[in-house]
Motif scaffolding. Structure first.
Motif, PDB file in Angstrom:
ATOM      1  N   CYS A 158     -17.017 -15.282  14.138  1.00  0.00           N
ATOM      2  CA  CYS A 158     -18.410 -15.376  13.905  1.00  0.00           C
ATOM      3  C   CYS A 158     -19.191 -14.721  14.791  1.00  0.00           C
ATOM      4  O   CYS A 158     -18.934 -14.642  16.123  1.00  0.00           O
ATOM      5  CB  CYS A 158     -18.830 -16.672  14.094  1.00  0.00           C
ATOM      6  N   CYS A 201     -21.666 -16.895  17.014  1.00  0.00           N
ATOM      7  CA  CYS A 201     -21.332 -17.911  18.021  1.00  0.00           C
ATOM      8  C   CYS A 201     -20.003 -17.549  18.629  1.00  0.00           C
ATOM      9  O   CYS A 201     -19.440 -18.495  19.342  1.00  0.00           O
ATOM     10  CB  CYS A 201     -21.367 -19.279  17.469  1.00  0.00           C
ATOM     11  N   CYS A 233     -20.827 -19.898   8.794  1.00  0.00           N
ATOM     12  CA  CYS A 233     -20.104 -20.456   9.818  1.00  0.00           C
ATOM     13  C   CYS A 233     -20.298 -21.958   9.905  1.00  0.00           C
ATOM     14  O   CYS A 233     -21.415 -22.680   9.833  1.00  0.00           O
ATOM     15  CB  CYS A 233     -20.950 -19.930  10.966  1.00  0.00           C
ATOM     16  N   CYS A 253     -22.236 -22.549  13.510  1.00  0.00           N
ATOM     17  CA  CYS A 253     -23.752 -22.329  13.785  1.00  0.00           C
ATOM     18  C   CYS A 253     -24.730 -21.780  12.694  1.00  0.00           C
ATOM     19  O   CYS A 253     -25.634 -21.536  12.682  1.00  0.00           O
ATOM     20  CB  CYS A 253     -23.582 -20.945  14.837  1.00  0.00           C
ATOM     21  N   HIS A 262     -24.400 -19.417  10.690  1.00  0.00           N
ATOM     22  CA  HIS A 262     -24.377 -17.687  10.478  1.00  0.00           C
ATOM     23  C   HIS A 262     -23.926 -17.637   8.841  1.00  0.00           C
ATOM     24  O   HIS A 262     -22.946 -18.203   8.654  1.00  0.00           O
ATOM     25  CB  HIS A 262     -23.688 -17.111  11.434  1.00  0.00           C
TER      26      HIS A 262
END
Ligand SMILES: [Zn+2]
Length: 319
Positions: A59, A62, A78, A81, A83
């Protein structure tokens, strides 16, 4: 001097450092050493077997290593986090549309090299390469479908085809989609991701801005809803036409949205750009977009918005 050298010798001699040191490379050491390495390499080999290359994605937000299968199941968001990774048009349609209801329109429409564009490589060869690599015909997939109980006209752009650039095929397919929506009295949803107009088609690509906008104006005259959904990145000619004409403009978290790039704006205005400039969050704060919706909640939110918008129209029509 003598004593020290003697004690050293006696220590090494007596404490079997010498025999201990000598045997390993000769006899006893080799098998034990080999055994250890065998165990070691054995373990690392099984680890390598467990984690084959290309099955994990890091990712960028993170740094967590994400298992591709889980990432796909999580709609390329993700797990740690939140994303949002880029997602293909087909996967996105699959995540939104009721099973087996998508009727694709103009599936075989392809671009023509009208200008005979020649650069580092020709437009023709670029088109061929992208068609092969993406198995798409151009940068948008359009069709009629059902989302929840609502029939809608849905267009989904794909960044993997020439940066989601808007050439004559993207413009024409979207215009036909909007016109079909107008004819059938359906809401239109366009999910954008684009680097802007397609330079290989020159003025023909710029004309698509006016064409799509005009089609949306006719659609609006019929009091039909249009939802524009902006995903990372939506810029330039697309942003300056149909992407910003929605009755509701929604965006995915963290999406880069703007007309010109930040560097161009900084150079032109000679001013420091505020933090978070051109992100979905910044634009929500400044009133350009109406809501930021996570990909996982997108379908349920679209259904809620459509119910709200069409319920209002039904009441207006009745009164
Ligand atoms: Zn992450």
């Amino acid at each position: 001097m003598d004593t020290t050298s003697f004690t050293k010798k006696s220590i090494t001699g007596v404490s079997t450092v010498e025999p201990a040191l000598t045997p390993p490379p000769m006899a006893t050491g080799q098998p034990t050493f080999a055994k250890k390495t065998k165990l070691g390499t054995g373990k690392s080999k099984t680890k390598k077997r467990d984690i084959p290359e290309g099955l994990w994605t890091k990712c960028p937000a993170c740094d967590t290593m994400l298992f591709d299968k889980e990432l796909d199941e999580n709609l390329k968001v993700c797990m740690k986090c939140g994303h949002h990774f880029p997602i293909g048009s087909r996967e996105r349609i699959h995540s939104l549309v009721e099973t087996c209801t998508f009727e694709e329109m103009d599936a075989t429409m392809t671009s023509v090299d009208m200008l005979g564009f020649k650069g580092a490589s020709t437009y023709k060869s670029k088109l061929e390469a992208y068609k092969k690599n993406t198995t798409l015909k151009d940068a948008v997939v359009t069709g009629l479908c059902k989302i929840g109980d609502q029939r809608v006209a849905l267009g989904v752009m794909d960044f993997s085809f020439l940066g989601g650039s808007m050439g004559s095929v993207v413009g024409e397919k979207l215009t036909r989609l909007i016109e079909r929506g107008t004819e059938k009295g359906l809401p239109v949803i366009i999910i954008s991701t684009s680097g802007g107009a397609r330079m290989y088609e020159g003025m023909f690509s710029l004309m698509q801005m006016a064409k799509t906008s005009a089609a949306l104006a006719y659609h609006a005259q019929r009091h039909l809803a249009y939802l524009s959904i902006l995903t990372h990145p939506t810029t330039a000619g697309v942003m300056a036409s149909y992407a910003t004409l929605g009755d509701l403009i929604l965006a995915e978290p963290g999406a880069m949205i703007g007309f010109a790039g930040p560097r161009v704006i900084k150079d032109t205005t000679q001013a420091e750009l505020p933090p978070g400039f051109q992100t979905a969050e910044f634009l929500l704060d400044h009133g350009l977009i109406d809501a930021i919706i996570s990909r996982k909640d997108m379908k349920s939110q679209i259904i809620a918005y459509l119910n709200f918008l069409t319920a209002g129209k039904k009441t207006a029509a009745a009164s």
